[in-house]
Design a protein around this motif. Sequence first.
Motif, PDB file in Angstrom:
ATOM      1  N   ASP A   1     -11.143 -12.533   1.966  1.00 37.73           N
ATOM      2  CA  ASP A   1     -10.679 -11.197   2.371  1.00 37.73           C
ATOM      3  C   ASP A   1     -10.523 -10.274   1.175  1.00 37.73           C
ATOM      4  O   ASP A   1     -10.217 -10.724   0.064  1.00 37.73           O
ATOM      5  CB  ASP A   1      -9.316 -11.305   3.063  1.00 37.73           C
ATOM      6  N   TYR A   2     -10.657  -8.977   1.444  1.00 36.63           N
ATOM      7  CA  TYR A   2     -10.261  -7.984   0.445  1.00 36.63           C
ATOM      8  C   TYR A   2      -8.801  -8.240   0.077  1.00 36.63           C
ATOM      9  O   TYR A   2      -7.955  -8.481   0.945  1.00 36.63           O
ATOM     10  CB  TYR A   2     -10.372  -6.573   1.028  1.00 36.63           C
TER      11      TYR A   2
ATOM     12  N   THR B   1      -3.468 -12.201   3.914  1.00 35.44           N
ATOM     13  CA  THR B   1      -4.394 -12.264   2.788  1.00 35.44           C
ATOM     14  C   THR B   1      -3.924 -13.229   1.707  1.00 35.44           C
ATOM     15  O   THR B   1      -4.745 -13.763   0.944  1.00 35.44           O
ATOM     16  CB  THR B   1      -4.615 -10.844   2.219  1.00 35.44           C
ATOM     17  N   THR B   2      -2.630 -13.493   1.602  1.00 37.47           N
ATOM     18  CA  THR B   2      -2.162 -14.464   0.606  1.00 37.47           C
ATOM     19  C   THR B   2      -2.726 -15.858   0.900  1.00 37.47           C
ATOM     20  O   THR B   2      -2.864 -16.677  -0.016  1.00 37.47           O
ATOM     21  CB  THR B   2      -0.627 -14.552   0.571  1.00 37.47           C
ATOM     22  N   LEU B   3      -3.063 -16.126   2.164  1.00 35.57           N
ATOM     23  CA  LEU B   3      -3.662 -17.419   2.511  1.00 35.57           C
ATOM     24  C   LEU B   3      -5.064 -17.539   1.932  1.00 35.57           C
ATOM     25  O   LEU B   3      -5.514 -18.629   1.563  1.00 35.57           O
ATOM     26  CB  LEU B   3      -3.686 -17.599   4.023  1.00 35.57           C
TER      27      LEU B   3
ATOM     28  N   ALA C   1     -14.103  -6.758   4.193  1.00 34.83           N
ATOM     29  CA  ALA C   1     -13.114  -5.768   4.612  1.00 34.83           C
ATOM     30  C   ALA C   1     -12.649  -6.093   6.037  1.00 34.83           C
ATOM     31  O   ALA C   1     -13.127  -7.036   6.677  1.00 34.83           O
ATOM     32  CB  ALA C   1     -13.725  -4.378   4.549  1.00 34.83           C
ATOM     33  N   GLU C   2     -11.718  -5.318   6.537  1.00 36.24           N
ATOM     34  CA  GLU C   2     -11.211  -5.498   7.908  1.00 36.24           C
ATOM     35  C   GLU C   2     -12.368  -5.458   8.893  1.00 36.24           C
ATOM     36  O   GLU C   2     -13.210  -4.560   8.843  1.00 36.24           O
ATOM     37  CB  GLU C   2     -10.219  -4.378   8.211  1.00 36.24           C
ATOM     38  N   HIS C   3     -12.422  -6.422   9.794  1.00 38.45           N
ATOM     39  CA  HIS C   3     -13.530  -6.485  10.746  1.00 38.45           C
ATOM     40  C   HIS C   3     -13.376  -5.404  11.818  1.00 38.45           C
ATOM     41  O   HIS C   3     -12.306  -5.256  12.422  1.00 38.45           O
ATOM     42  CB  HIS C   3     -13.585  -7.861  11.402  1.00 38.45           C
TER      43      HIS C   3
ATOM     44  N   VAL D   1     -11.168  -3.309  -2.992  1.00 38.62           N
ATOM     45  CA  VAL D   1     -12.135  -4.076  -3.760  1.00 38.62           C
ATOM     46  C   VAL D   1     -11.571  -4.387  -5.143  1.00 38.62           C
ATOM     47  O   VAL D   1     -11.035  -3.499  -5.811  1.00 38.62           O
ATOM     48  CB  VAL D   1     -13.447  -3.285  -3.925  1.00 38.62           C
ATOM     49  N   GLU D   2     -11.692  -5.641  -5.554  1.00 34.59           N
ATOM     50  CA  GLU D   2     -11.334  -5.993  -6.926  1.00 34.59           C
ATOM     51  C   GLU D   2     -12.460  -5.550  -7.849  1.00 34.59           C
ATOM     52  O   GLU D   2     -13.644  -5.699  -7.536  1.00 34.59           O
ATOM     53  CB  GLU D   2     -11.117  -7.500  -7.060  1.00 34.59           C
TER      54      GLU D   2
END
Length: 305
Positions: A108-109, A120-122, A143-145, A270-271
């Motif tokens: 995930d983003y 997202t921490t998972l 990104a979010e689907h 985005v990283e």
Amino acid sequence: MFVIFGAAGPVGRASATALRRAGHPVRAVVRDRTQGAALAALGCDIAHADLNDAQALARAIDGAHAVQWLCPVPRAHDDPAAAMRATIDAGIAAFHKAPPPSLLALSDYGAEQPEGTGITTLFHYLETRLRGAASSLTFLRAAEHMHNWARVLPVALERGVLPSLHHPLDKLFPTVAARDVGELAAQLLLDGATQRPHATPRIVSVEAAQRVSALDVARTLQELSGRPVAAHAVPRNEWNAVLHGAGLGERHARLIVDLYDAHNAGRIDVEGVSERRFGATTLKDELAALLPRAAGVETRARSVE
């Protein structure tokens, strides 16, 4: 042999379809035996595996030269974070038992952040645990689907109100179609299968060409349906009640609340070190595909009343 986990879902199915169309052998891993028929029709070899059984997972990836791994968030579990971490740990054990030359993990983003991002921490945990599990490792951060809006489309069509946890309503955020994620994953799998081993994971981010807002979603839905639809920012103090009403347990709701707090604070993006790719599917394309089913749900709901 390409091994695809989550092959019955929209991302995995798109990957399996793209690889089979290109003439490559695919082993589709599913949890439920009823999910295999459509994949078998594509010419996939079907493997059944409990995602928490490291031995079964190791058998499923035996002989693979490339693996695509999707670890689902267990929606119905009382403690989805603990359950997903257990599934990740089982996968790690399998990959160490039968290391694939090339591994692509769907992420995930925002997965680079260790805390404060809810679900997202998972994926941060997944990425951290996976490092060193394969000679060639790729993280595909999506990104979010777009299809997440399907959950509220029947309400929007019936009431003319599109509820949103994205605040403010005009804030632009990245989205992507599941099939674009799956097709890109297939391309990256082919790349990884021919690449030399490397010490650091390849990180690729994917989103649609244009970012959207909740207002854009409502306007597009109104245009497609011919019905008035207005976006509504659900007040922050009502989020838990709304999520519980949608059937989420307390711990799952907390993960969603933390995720959208991070989104609204601008922390999910985005990283800088990632490669960027863009899907071809537009929001209008995706909503047009979702509308017939949403209209059917709405009709059935009215017939029950």
